[in-house]
Design a protein around this motif. Structure first.
Motif, PDB file in Angstrom:
ATOM      1  N   LEU A 192       0.832  -1.205   0.000  1.00  0.00           N
ATOM      2  CA  LEU A 192       0.000   0.000   0.000  1.00  0.00           C
ATOM      3  C   LEU A 192       0.867   1.255   0.000  1.00  0.00           C
ATOM      4  O   LEU A 192       0.612   2.195  -0.755  1.00  0.00           O
ATOM      5  CB  LEU A 192      -0.934  -0.003   1.207  1.00  0.00           C
ATOM      6  CG  LEU A 192      -1.845   1.207   1.340  1.00  0.00           C
ATOM      7  CD1 LEU A 192      -2.772   1.337   0.131  1.00  0.00           C
ATOM      8  CD2 LEU A 192      -2.646   1.125   2.621  1.00  0.00           C
ATOM      9  N   LEU A 193       1.893   1.274   0.806  1.00  0.00           N
ATOM     10  CA  LEU A 193       2.793   2.430   0.859  1.00  0.00           C
ATOM     11  C   LEU A 193       3.494   2.666  -0.473  1.00  0.00           C
ATOM     12  O   LEU A 193       3.565   3.798  -0.965  1.00  0.00           O
ATOM     13  CB  LEU A 193       3.823   2.221   1.964  1.00  0.00           C
ATOM     14  CG  LEU A 193       4.792   3.354   2.222  1.00  0.00           C
ATOM     15  CD1 LEU A 193       4.029   4.606   2.649  1.00  0.00           C
ATOM     16  CD2 LEU A 193       5.789   2.951   3.267  1.00  0.00           C
ATOM     17  N   VAL A 194       3.960   1.605  -1.093  1.00  0.00           N
ATOM     18  CA  VAL A 194       4.626   1.720  -2.383  1.00  0.00           C
ATOM     19  C   VAL A 194       3.639   2.190  -3.456  1.00  0.00           C
ATOM     20  O   VAL A 194       3.966   3.029  -4.300  1.00  0.00           O
ATOM     21  CB  VAL A 194       5.286   0.385  -2.786  1.00  0.00           C
ATOM     22  CG1 VAL A 194       5.761   0.403  -4.218  1.00  0.00           C
ATOM     23  CG2 VAL A 194       6.439   0.073  -1.847  1.00  0.00           C
ATOM     24  N   ALA A 195       2.408   1.677  -3.413  1.00  0.00           N
ATOM     25  CA  ALA A 195       1.400   2.094  -4.392  1.00  0.00           C
ATOM     26  C   ALA A 195       1.075   3.585  -4.242  1.00  0.00           C
ATOM     27  O   ALA A 195       0.943   4.296  -5.243  1.00  0.00           O
ATOM     28  CB  ALA A 195       0.132   1.265  -4.225  1.00  0.00           C
ATOM     29  N   ILE A 196       0.970   4.055  -3.019  1.00  0.00           N
ATOM     30  CA  ILE A 196       0.711   5.485  -2.795  1.00  0.00           C
ATOM     31  C   ILE A 196       1.884   6.315  -3.302  1.00  0.00           C
ATOM     32  O   ILE A 196       1.697   7.324  -3.991  1.00  0.00           O
ATOM     33  CB  ILE A 196       0.436   5.762  -1.308  1.00  0.00           C
ATOM     34  CG1 ILE A 196      -0.903   5.140  -0.908  1.00  0.00           C
ATOM     35  CG2 ILE A 196       0.450   7.256  -1.017  1.00  0.00           C
ATOM     36  CD1 ILE A 196      -1.164   5.135   0.582  1.00  0.00           C
TER      37      ILE A 196
END
Length: 50
Positions: free
Chosen positions: A39-43
């Motif tokens: 999720l952090l990488v996608a954001i």
């Protein structure tokens, strides 16, 4: 936007996730930690492409 154009825009994100710096394939995180990392990488990826 047609489906091919959508897919074409997603391909660089998957490349980044796998081998383009984030190297999630070799990540040792599992479960909730792995999901949080994805999720952090996608954001981060979303914020940098615009």
């Amino acid at each position: 936007m047609n489906s091919y154009a959508k897919r074409f825009s997603i391909e660089p994100m998957f490349r980044d996730f796998k081998t383009g710096g984030y190297n999630l394939e070799n990540c040792r995180a599992t479960g909730q930690r792995f999901l949080a990392l994805v999720l952090l990488v996608a954001i981060a990826h979303t914020l940098t492409i615009e």
